[in-house]
Structure formats: structure tokens, C-alpha cells
Design a protein around this motif. Structure first.
Motif, PDB file in Angstrom:
ATOM      1  N   ALA A   1      -8.967 -25.682  -4.141  1.00  0.00           N
ATOM      2  CA  ALA A   1      -9.215 -24.393  -3.247  1.00  0.00           C
ATOM      3  C   ALA A   1      -9.891 -23.416  -4.222  1.00  0.00           C
ATOM      4  N   SER A   2      -9.401 -23.138  -5.492  1.00  0.00           N
ATOM      5  CA  SER A   2     -10.073 -22.409  -6.475  1.00  0.00           C
ATOM      6  C   SER A   2     -11.582 -22.908  -6.734  1.00  0.00           C
ATOM      7  N   LEU A   3     -11.792 -24.149  -6.716  1.00  0.00           N
ATOM      8  CA  LEU A   3     -13.272 -24.395  -6.874  1.00  0.00           C
ATOM      9  C   LEU A   3     -14.060 -24.101  -5.786  1.00  0.00           C
ATOM     10  N   ARG A   4     -13.439 -24.151  -4.405  1.00  0.00           N
ATOM     11  CA  ARG A   4     -14.442 -23.653  -3.183  1.00  0.00           C
ATOM     12  C   ARG A   4     -14.619 -22.329  -3.422  1.00  0.00           C
ATOM     13  N   TRP A   5     -13.775 -21.377  -4.050  1.00  0.00           N
ATOM     14  CA  TRP A   5     -14.053 -20.074  -4.159  1.00  0.00           C
ATOM     15  C   TRP A   5     -14.737 -19.788  -5.081  1.00  0.00           C
ATOM     16  N   PHE A   6     -14.632 -20.384  -6.250  1.00  0.00           N
ATOM     17  CA  PHE A   6     -15.788 -20.173  -7.520  1.00  0.00           C
ATOM     18  C   PHE A   6     -17.086 -20.526  -7.038  1.00  0.00           C
ATOM     19  N   ARG A   7     -17.290 -21.243  -5.963  1.00  0.00           N
ATOM     20  CA  ARG A   7     -18.564 -21.863  -5.631  1.00  0.00           C
ATOM     21  C   ARG A   7     -19.373 -20.542  -5.008  1.00  0.00           C
ATOM     22  N   ASN A   8     -18.558 -19.710  -4.730  1.00  0.00           N
ATOM     23  CA  ASN A   8     -19.131 -18.390  -3.937  1.00  0.00           C
ATOM     24  C   ASN A   8     -19.579 -17.593  -4.874  1.00  0.00           C
ATOM     25  N   ALA A   9     -20.788 -17.694  -5.204  1.00  0.00           N
ATOM     26  CA  ALA A   9     -21.455 -16.558  -6.248  1.00  0.00           C
ATOM     27  C   ALA A   9     -21.117 -15.161  -6.165  1.00  0.00           C
ATOM     28  N   ALA A  10     -21.033 -14.719  -4.945  1.00  0.00           N
ATOM     29  CA  ALA A  10     -20.651 -13.237  -4.875  1.00  0.00           C
ATOM     30  C   ALA A  10     -19.174 -12.902  -5.254  1.00  0.00           C
ATOM     31  N   TYR A  11     -18.456 -13.735  -4.651  1.00  0.00           N
ATOM     32  CA  TYR A  11     -16.969 -13.751  -5.109  1.00  0.00           C
ATOM     33  C   TYR A  11     -16.647 -13.905  -6.730  1.00  0.00           C
ATOM     34  N   ARG A  12     -17.391 -14.827  -7.158  1.00  0.00           N
ATOM     35  CA  ARG A  12     -17.241 -15.050  -8.706  1.00  0.00           C
ATOM     36  C   ARG A  12     -17.555 -13.663  -9.459  1.00  0.00           C
ATOM     37  N   ALA A  13     -18.749 -13.194  -9.184  1.00  0.00           N
ATOM     38  CA  ALA A  13     -19.346 -12.007  -9.678  1.00  0.00           C
ATOM     39  C   ALA A  13     -18.452 -10.907  -9.460  1.00  0.00           C
ATOM     40  N   GLU A  14     -17.768 -10.642  -8.452  1.00  0.00           N
ATOM     41  CA  GLU A  14     -16.747  -9.728  -7.961  1.00  0.00           C
ATOM     42  C   GLU A  14     -15.545  -9.837  -8.792  1.00  0.00           C
ATOM     43  N   LEU A  15     -15.113 -11.186  -9.102  1.00  0.00           N
ATOM     44  CA  LEU A  15     -13.939 -11.472 -10.016  1.00  0.00           C
ATOM     45  C   LEU A  15     -14.106 -10.971 -11.424  1.00  0.00           C
ATOM     46  N   VAL A  16     -15.385 -11.529 -11.774  1.00  0.00           N
ATOM     47  CA  VAL A  16     -15.665 -11.325 -13.060  1.00  0.00           C
ATOM     48  C   VAL A  16     -15.918  -9.900 -13.414  1.00  0.00           C
ATOM     49  N   SER A  17     -16.371  -8.936 -12.558  1.00  0.00           N
ATOM     50  CA  SER A  17     -16.473  -7.517 -12.696  1.00  0.00           C
ATOM     51  C   SER A  17     -15.078  -7.101 -12.915  1.00  0.00           C
ATOM     52  N   TRP A  18     -13.953  -7.501 -12.532  1.00  0.00           N
ATOM     53  CA  TRP A  18     -12.471  -7.290 -12.890  1.00  0.00           C
ATOM     54  C   TRP A  18     -12.027  -8.007 -14.130  1.00  0.00           C
ATOM     55  N   MET A  19     -12.597  -8.862 -14.727  1.00  0.00           N
ATOM     56  CA  MET A  19     -12.030  -9.430 -15.862  1.00  0.00           C
ATOM     57  C   MET A  19     -12.550  -8.848 -17.142  1.00  0.00           C
ATOM     58  N   ARG A  20     -11.696  -8.497 -17.965  1.00  0.00           N
ATOM     59  CA  ARG A  20     -11.682  -8.031 -19.261  1.00  0.00           C
ATOM     60  C   ARG A  20     -11.751  -8.971 -20.209  1.00  0.00           C
ATOM     61  N   LEU A  21     -12.794  -9.602 -20.877  1.00  0.00           N
ATOM     62  CA  LEU A  21     -12.648 -10.701 -21.665  1.00  0.00           C
ATOM     63  C   LEU A  21     -12.757 -10.438 -23.237  1.00  0.00           C
ATOM     64  N   SER A  22     -13.127  -9.221 -23.455  1.00  0.00           N
ATOM     65  CA  SER A  22     -13.134  -8.767 -24.836  1.00  0.00           C
ATOM     66  C   SER A  22     -12.585  -7.529 -24.992  1.00  0.00           C
ATOM     67  N   ARG A  23     -11.970  -7.310 -26.050  1.00  0.00           N
ATOM     68  CA  ARG A  23     -10.967  -5.993 -26.394  1.00  0.00           C
ATOM     69  C   ARG A  23     -11.877  -5.002 -26.656  1.00  0.00           C
ATOM     70  N   ARG A  24     -13.347  -5.231 -26.547  1.00  0.00           N
ATOM     71  CA  ARG A  24     -14.310  -4.108 -26.601  1.00  0.00           C
ATOM     72  C   ARG A  24     -14.608  -3.261 -25.293  1.00  0.00           C
ATOM     73  N   HIS A  25     -14.237  -4.207 -24.343  1.00  0.00           N
ATOM     74  CA  HIS A  25     -14.431  -3.690 -22.946  1.00  0.00           C
ATOM     75  C   HIS A  25     -13.947  -2.204 -22.743  1.00  0.00           C
ATOM     76  N   PRO A  26     -14.340  -1.329 -22.151  1.00  0.00           N
ATOM     77  CA  PRO A  26     -13.818  -0.018 -22.119  1.00  0.00           C
ATOM     78  C   PRO A  26     -12.276  -0.158 -21.152  1.00  0.00           C
ATOM     79  N   SER A  27     -12.224  -0.812 -20.263  1.00  0.00           N
ATOM     80  CA  SER A  27     -10.975  -0.761 -19.668  1.00  0.00           C
ATOM     81  C   SER A  27     -10.071  -1.852 -19.928  1.00  0.00           C
ATOM     82  N   TRP A  28     -10.226  -2.279 -21.118  1.00  0.00           N
ATOM     83  CA  TRP A  28      -9.347  -3.307 -21.862  1.00  0.00           C
ATOM     84  C   TRP A  28      -7.814  -3.109 -21.220  1.00  0.00           C
ATOM     85  N   SER A  29      -7.508  -1.937 -21.584  1.00  0.00           N
ATOM     86  CA  SER A  29      -6.177  -1.530 -21.664  1.00  0.00           C
ATOM     87  C   SER A  29      -5.722  -0.606 -20.365  1.00  0.00           C
TER      88      SER A  29
END
Length: 322
Positions: A154-182
């Protein structure tokens, strides 16, 4: 009674610890001159791709209001929750004796997304889990493994949706340098990612890169979580009446999660099993969830490693109180 500003801020601070979809924290609070509380929505926190109907949004609001009510109860206050069709909710706080055992766990609840550890106390903790008609507990290794496989599909099906993936990534903080990390979203630490894993995720999920990896059959393995899911002591399917308002579902959702904490268990949601129509239909049949019920999410439960944990990423009160 009239709720004063100091008590209001204390209640909002504890309510802010409530779970929300992608840790978006969409709920806002306003104290009116007559001492009542208006619960509002920050529309910029919506997820138009992943949650187009706003179900998860309203579950998040209900969860936050339940947190507010529990925080008030710990202080000998009762909260009356009203809906006026304008605000998310209107709250009236009054004095009264309240004793809710879950209130003590409001500040202790944590999401743990890593592998669970084995231990002698694990099954004892599961035995303490309160039984409820809206929770289906799956403990046997074989069905857990099958659910892990279904989750990855199911996860792979959703990750194949580029718009969904972009939205998810916009809420991921993958570096401590991200201003919203904390402050909000899903930071790498909360997702149990090492620095190398977080950097890799930022590359793998990038538009074009993911599609290329998927074409050669590598994307599924890179986003798979089956090993983590199989480490769970149990999986729990959380379902509610199909016609229940999402706000009310959110209040029960929060209480169910606090019940896991009360039992000594850590939890992580596996929402895609409910969001994906194929997976949801399969689970409703396999586990006898009636047509009058809706699968809300699944949780994996277990014992998290003992360690010092950083504060939860949360917005400050100046952002939450408007």
C-alpha cells in the motif's frame, strides 16, 4: 468560572502534545473576553493531496480538544464541548471534580517508529491493554507478517503518486538545519533515521529519481518497512462507526493511544492501511470489520528502547494561540 490567561496557556501547552496527521498541528486556540475558548483551524496546515476530504484534519482537531479536556481534568476542571457551525468547537470550562486515569499519560505519550525490542515485560504490557470493541489486536507472527507485506504494498502505491510524495516530503525535516526541525512535521530523529538514511531519503523521494528507481524495481525495497512492522509485539486495527464525525473519532483516537501508553506500550500509526482503498477493503474482510464501521488506522505496538528522548517537535504557544 472565568478561565484566566495563565491557565489557558497551560492547558493549550498540554493540548499541543496531542497527535496530529504528519504532526501538522492544525488546531488554533482563542480565549474570549467571557472566558470561553474558541477552537479554530489554520487552513495552511491542510493536506489537499493526502487528505482531500479533511478527515485526518478533523481527527487531529478532535485529538487536540481531547488533550485540552484531559489537561483541564487534571486541574479539577470540566470542559463542555459545543459545535456552532462556525468554529471547530467552542469550549466552556467550569469547576468540577474530574478523575480520568488517562490524563496522567498525556505528557508521556510518544510515537516510536523504529524497531521494537524484545523483553520479558512485553507480553505483560500487552496483557494490561484495555479491551475495546473498536480495537482488534493482532498478535500471531504470521498475520503480523502478512500485514507488514500489505503495508509495504500500500505504501508503494501511495509513493508512486508524485503529488502525494511531494506533499509528504514538504512535511519531512531531514536535516537539523531545517528551520522547522524542532517545531512541526516529521523530523529524521522522530522517524528513527540516521543522518545517512535521512540524506538518502531526500534523494530517493525526489521527483524523477523515485520514478527511475521504481522502473528498475528498486523503489519498493528502499521505502519498505516490513522488518520494522514485524518487530511489533502486536498490531492493532482501530475502527469506528462509519457515520461518526471525524472530530469525535479524533477524541477516541487520542484516548486509545493514551491507553497504549498507560499499558506501558509505545506505538506508531500505520495510516496507509486505512487510507489505501485496496488495503482497507482487504482488512475489513479478513478481520470482520462490518460495513457499518470504518477502519481509521492501524498501530504497531511494542516496547521502545530505554533512552533519553528529545522534546517533541511542537509549535510555540505564540503560534497556537491567536
Amino acid at each position: 468560572m472565568t478561565l484566566d490567561a495563565e491557565m489557558f496557556r497551560a492547558l493549550v501547552a498540554e493540548a499541543s502534545l496531542s497527535p496530529s496527521v504528519h504532526n501538522t498541528q492544525p488546531t488554533r486556540w482563542r480565549l474570549t473576553p467571557d472566558g470561553r475558548v474558541q477552537v479554530l483551524e489554520d487552513e495552511s496546515r491542510r493536506l489537499p493531496v493526502g487528505d482531500p476530504e479533511g478527515r485526518d484534519l478533523n481527527v487531529s482537531h478532535g485529538s487536540a480538544v481531547e488533550g485540552f479536556c484531559l489537561a483541564a481534568g487534571r486541574r479539577g476542571l470540566i470542559v463542555d464541548v459545543e459545535h456552532d457551525g462556525v468554529h471547530v468547537a467552542k469550549l466552556t470550562v467550569r469547576s468540577g471534580e474530574v478523575s480520568d486515569p488517562l490524563a496522567a499519560f498525556l505528557t508521556q505519550r510518544r510515537t516510536y517508529r523504529g524497531k521494537f525490542k524484545a523483553g520479558a515485560g512485553a507480553h505483560a504490557a500487552l496483557a494490561r491493554l484495555e479491551q475495546s470493541e473498536d480495537l482488534i489486536v493482532v498478535q500471531a507472527p504470521k498475520p503480523i507478517a502478512e500485514l507488514a507485506r500489505l503495508y509495504d504494498e500500500a505504501s508503494l502505491r501511495w509513493f508512486r503518486n508524485a503529488a502525494y510524495r511531494a506533499e509528504l516530503v514538504s512535511w519531512m525535516r531531514l536535516s537539523r538545519r531545517h528551520p522547522s526541525w524542532s517545531l512541526d512535521g516529521l523530523n529524521a530523529e522522530a522517524m528513527e533515521m540516521s543522518g545517512i538514511e535521512a540524506a538518502g531519503a531526500g534523494i530517493v523521494l525526489r521527483h524523477g529519481v523515485f520514478e527511475t528507481l521504481d522502473r528498475v524495481g528498486l523503489a519498493g525495497a528502499l521505502v519498505a518497512e516490513a522488518a520494522v512492522v514485524r518487530s511489533a509485539l502486536a498490531l492493532v486495527l482501530f475502527h469506528r462507526p462509519a457515520n461518526e464525525a471525524s472530530f469525535d473519532t479524533g477524541r477516541r483516537f487520542h484516548r486509545a493511544w493514551l491507553g497504549f501508553t498507560q499499558a506501558g506500550l509505545s506505538a506508531a500509526p500505520m495510516a496507509v492501511l486505512a487510507d489505501d482503498s485496496d488495503a482497507r477493503a482487504r482488512l475489513q474482510v479478513d478481520f470482520g470489520v462490518g460495513v457499518d464501521r470504518r477502519l481509521i488506522t492501524a498501530f504497531r505496538l511494542g516496547i521502545a528502547p530505554v533512552r533519553d528522548l528529545p522534546p517533541k517537535p511542537r509549535l510555540g504557544l505564540d503560534a497556537l494561540i491567536v
